[in-house]
Design a protein around this motif. Sequence first.
Motif, PDB file in Angstrom:
ATOM      1  N   SER A  83       0.838  -1.205   0.000  1.00  0.00           N
ATOM      2  CA  SER A  83       0.000   0.000   0.000  1.00  0.00           C
ATOM      3  C   SER A  83       0.865   1.245   0.000  1.00  0.00           C
ATOM      4  CB  SER A  83      -0.919   0.010   1.226  1.00  0.00           C
ATOM      5  OG  SER A  83      -0.144  -0.021   2.416  1.00  0.00           O
ATOM      6  N   GLU A 191      -7.104 -10.535  -0.886  1.00  0.00           N
ATOM      7  CA  GLU A 191      -8.205  -9.920  -0.138  1.00  0.00           C
ATOM      8  C   GLU A 191      -8.464 -10.646   1.173  1.00  0.00           C
ATOM      9  OE1 GLU A 191     -12.939  -8.849  -0.787  1.00  0.00           O
ATOM     10  OE2 GLU A 191     -11.551  -8.809  -2.491  1.00  0.00           O
ATOM     11  N   HIS A 196      -9.540  -6.832   3.177  1.00  0.00           N
ATOM     12  CA  HIS A 196     -10.149  -5.832   2.301  1.00  0.00           C
ATOM     13  C   HIS A 196      -9.502  -5.994   0.928  1.00  0.00           C
ATOM     14  CE1 HIS A 196      -6.421  -3.463   2.702  1.00  0.00           C
ATOM     15  NE2 HIS A 196      -6.507  -3.723   3.987  1.00  0.00           N
ATOM     16  N   PRO A 197     -10.105  -5.454  -0.122  1.00  0.00           N
ATOM     17  CA  PRO A 197      -9.512  -5.620  -1.466  1.00  0.00           C
ATOM     18  C   PRO A 197      -8.146  -4.952  -1.588  1.00  0.00           C
ATOM     19  CG  PRO A 197     -11.815  -4.942  -1.612  1.00  0.00           C
ATOM     20  CD  PRO A 197     -11.424  -4.788  -0.176  1.00  0.00           C
ATOM     21  N   LEU A 199      -5.779  -2.580  -3.373  1.00  0.00           N
ATOM     22  CA  LEU A 199      -6.012  -1.375  -4.165  1.00  0.00           C
ATOM     23  C   LEU A 199      -4.692  -0.869  -4.733  1.00  0.00           C
ATOM     24  CD1 LEU A 199      -8.420   0.543  -1.753  1.00  0.00           C
ATOM     25  CD2 LEU A 199      -9.054  -0.809  -3.772  1.00  0.00           C
ATOM     26  N   VAL A 233     -10.611  -4.306 -13.897  1.00  0.00           N
ATOM     27  CA  VAL A 233     -10.517  -3.486 -12.686  1.00  0.00           C
ATOM     28  C   VAL A 233     -11.702  -2.539 -12.603  1.00  0.00           C
ATOM     29  CG1 VAL A 233      -7.997  -3.579 -12.571  1.00  0.00           C
ATOM     30  CG2 VAL A 233      -9.104  -1.731 -13.852  1.00  0.00           C
ATOM     31  N   SER A 236     -11.736   4.026  -9.500  1.00  0.00           N
ATOM     32  CA  SER A 236     -12.396   5.064  -8.705  1.00  0.00           C
ATOM     33  C   SER A 236     -11.797   6.412  -9.079  1.00  0.00           C
ATOM     34  CB  SER A 236     -12.192   4.811  -7.212  1.00  0.00           C
ATOM     35  OG  SER A 236     -12.744   3.572  -6.824  1.00  0.00           O
ATOM     36  N   GLU A 242     -17.228   5.413 -10.092  1.00  0.00           N
ATOM     37  CA  GLU A 242     -16.547   4.157 -10.387  1.00  0.00           C
ATOM     38  C   GLU A 242     -16.886   3.736 -11.811  1.00  0.00           C
ATOM     39  OE1 GLU A 242     -15.742   0.671  -7.483  1.00  0.00           O
ATOM     40  OE2 GLU A 242     -17.531   0.053  -8.591  1.00  0.00           O
ATOM     41  N   ARG A 274      -9.355  -1.194  -8.229  1.00  0.00           N
ATOM     42  CA  ARG A 274      -9.634  -2.424  -7.491  1.00  0.00           C
ATOM     43  C   ARG A 274      -9.726  -3.561  -8.485  1.00  0.00           C
ATOM     44  NH1 ARG A 274     -14.475  -4.731  -6.964  1.00  0.00           N
ATOM     45  NH2 ARG A 274     -15.547  -2.760  -7.448  1.00  0.00           N
ATOM     46  N   ARG A 276     -10.954  -6.717  -9.992  1.00  0.00           N
ATOM     47  CA  ARG A 276     -12.232  -7.426  -9.871  1.00  0.00           C
ATOM     48  C   ARG A 276     -11.984  -8.934  -9.829  1.00  0.00           C
ATOM     49  NH1 ARG A 276     -14.420  -4.925 -15.078  1.00  0.00           N
ATOM     50  NH2 ARG A 276     -16.027  -6.535 -14.929  1.00  0.00           N
TER      51      ARG A 276
END
Length: 278
Positions: A83, A191, A196-197, A199, A233, A236, A242, A274, A276
């Motif tokens: 991250s 994930e 959480h996903p 990113l 993906v 955002s 989105e 993100r 998919r």
Amino acid sequence: MKVIRWDLLDTDESRLLIERLCAGKRGTALTIGGFDGPHRGHQTLFDTVIAEAGKHSLTPGIVTFIRSPGAITKGERYPGDVSTLGIRLSRFEALGFAFVLLIDFSGEFGTMTGGLFFDILVRTVRMRYVAVGPDFRCGHRLDTGVEEIALLSREKGFRFDSIRQVELDGLRISSSSVRKAVQSADFALAERLLGHPFLLDFTDVDWTVSGLFADAPVDAFSQILPRRGRYPVALSTVHGKELMATLEVTDASVRLESPLGSSLPAPGELSMARFRLS
């Protein structure tokens, strides 16, 4: 949530901010680490610190780094962050932490002993409680681990907990395991490990946009990237919208492709991607 720079701890502005953060409190409750992710193993530490802060009238805070120390110590062997700092700060704030003490690992900090590091935390941010993971070590040449911290806690008057390692189906949850999952394009596993996903942060990426496509060099990303391939993906934007797109990773570049003949947003409007799950 307030952000305090380690190298500015001795300034009047930082001292006044700490006074305000600790007003009506007995001191601070902290956890310390790179917290790259953050992942589900980190969440146990976060929950513990927030709970201890509530029970003992302490202000909850996090001590972390601008970038993972591995980015400096491993050099070219370092595969990338999970991250960005922006993602981590957003998560810390959402969890209810009042402040983050932010360290630049380079320079003089890397030569500091663990004993001096904890002494500074007690004196400056009034640390009265700290929780770390079982493998935590800090200080010059990693001179301070959980045994040394336990001794320091008795000498300097703070409480200390070492929190157990968290596993998922027998797999040790760590930033390294998340990196491996992302590199192999197993975004479902990433994930599950993160909670959480995963990113991909576009905030500071300089894109070249041409109609349906946006391109950026691989070295524009400090984060880990999946192996070569094309991935669906959800993009955002900074305005909260989105849209679906395709992200292609090659050895040299990352390309975004907008579907259905619609143009991509302007570069400054792209926020996150993100991946998919299929």
